[in-house]
Design a protein around this motif. Structure first.
Motif: not given
Length: 437
Positions: A221-242
């Protein structure tokens, strides 16, 4: 759809399902199973199953009967032995009615209904777009489960003879991924909802969100997304906080491990979080001997390190924090050797990276000197873990048995011990080994 609503047939089905699940005599269960197999092969099975799942009869059929009906539909849809009914759109609508009806039912029933929907979307013409067009009418719990199993359908289909060719699977995946932005928006909205807003406890909803996210990450689902956008994605933060929630810890680890394995640019971002992981998550887990937490964090840290050993070899504070954390995981004494063994490939990758630097350069000398204490401590930990600690003192006169896990652990040490010897030098290596003899 012509619905076979014969009360006699429904009663026979209910009796057979009850006998299959609850009869005390094996012959009764065998007879029930044979009758049910015959029913599943019959043309009437489509209409009968749909009638049970989609009708609003009161009282509702038993949970066992509903589960069997959903399972029977899924199997008929997936099997190459049965053709889909001509009115597949009506079947899709009926299954969506069932998903709405049982959105808060026992999870295994909702999952079977959603699996049937996913199987139908894979096989029916325009199935993906048709399904997504109808999704807004689903309650959130049903929608979340359906979105979770949809990407999994391709992988499940590949594992069996289901009559779906690779071109169809590729088309299905492409069509799914066109809806990925909307799915991620939905998951983000779900993650921000207040507790029990939909009748589902917060910890359970968060677990479901992560399961769904994992399915879509695996689908790309994140294919082609810039790494900066992926790193800052709120769902990544949600997963990390989980990671801090015991109930969702394991699936959060899976999400982040999958992301690191797919996207080469992510290890740098995860490496920056290593001091936090070490201090806030790992050290308390080691103190409390929480093996589930230790094993999960070890898996994630190894994935980060193996994805970018050159980055670790640069010796930043974050890299040294990662190395120290994994050293502690190796030294952690548990009843088996799985945690320590899971780190071996990382240490080999790091050693190979250091040894691969040109010997004549100052960089090689500086890097090797920086990591000498690390690999020296690693050797101590490995030699300690490779020993038999708990020998029964009452077994005198009998040969002690070495656990199979320890035997395998010792065998897997060979390559890494050679690398450590090359890094430390033979004299230092031999001196340490002799201390444990």
């Amino acid at each position: 759809m012509d619905v076979a609503e014969s009360p006699d047939l429904q009663a026979q089905l209910a009796a057979a399902v009850h006998a299959l699940n609850h009869a005390s005599h094996p012959s009764a269960r065998l007879a029930a199973n044979q009758w049910l197999v015959g029913l599943q092969r019959s043309p009437q099975a489509w209409a009968l199953a749909v009638s049970l799942l989609a009708s609003a009869d009161h009282p509702s059929p038993s949970a066992d009967l509903l589960f069997f009906a959903a399972q029977m539909l899924r199997r008929k849809i997936q099997s190459p032995d049965y053709s889909l009914p001509d009115n597949a759109a009506q079947l899709l609508d009926a299954l969506l009615v069932a998903a709405r009806r049982f959105c808060l039912a026992p999870p295994r029933l909702l999952t079977q209904i959603c699996l049937a929907l996913a199987a139908l979307a894979l096989r029916a013409e325009g199935g993906v777009d048709g399904l997504f067009a109808r999704m807004p009418h689903l309650p959130d719990p049903a929608l979340l489960e359906l979105l979770t199993v949809l990407p999994e359908e391709v992988a499940q289909d590949e594992s069996g003879d289901t009559g779906v060719d690779s071109a169809t699977r590729c088309r299905f995946t492409r069509e799914l991924l066109t809806h990925a932005p909307a799915v991620l928006e939905f998951l983000l909205a779900q993650s921000e909802k207040p507790a029990a807003a939909d009748g589902v406890p917060l910890h359970e909803r968060n677990h479901r969100i992560l399961r769904c996210l994992l399915s879509w990450v695996r689908a790309g689902c994140f294919s082609g997304a810039p790494v900066s956008a992926l790193v800052a994605h709120p769902l990544l933060t949600f997963a990390f906080n989980s990671l801090q929630a015991f109930f969702s810890f394991e699936v959060a680890i899976e999400v982040m491990t999958e992301l690191v394995s797919q996207y080469q640019e992510l290890p740098q971002a995860f490496l920056s979080k290593m001091p936090y992981i070490r201090e806030v998550l790992l050290l308390p887990a080691l103190a409390n001997r929480s093996e589930k937490i230790i094993a999960g964090l070890t898996s994630l840290m190894c994935e980060v390190g193996q994805a970018a050993p050159g980055l670790v070899a640069e010796g930043s504070n974050e890299a040294l924090s990662l190395s120290d954390a994994l050293l502690r995981c190796v030294a952690f004494s548990s009843e088996d050797w799985e945690i320590a063994e899971s780190t071996l490939q990382f240490w080999c990758s790091l050693a190979h990276c250091i040894l691969g630097i040109d010997e004549q350069t100052s960089k090689r000398n500086a890097t090797q000197e920086l990591f000498l204490p690390v690999f020296s401590s690693l050797l101590d930990a490995l030699l300690f873990r490779a020993q038999i600690i708990d020998i029964d003192e009452h077994c005198t006169g009998r040969a002690s048995s070495i656990p199979d896990g320890l035997v395998q652990f010792r065998l897997n040490l060979e390559e890494l011990l050679v690398d450590i010897c090359l890094l430390l030098g033979a004299p230092a290596y031999i001196n340490k080994v002799c201390l444990f003899c």
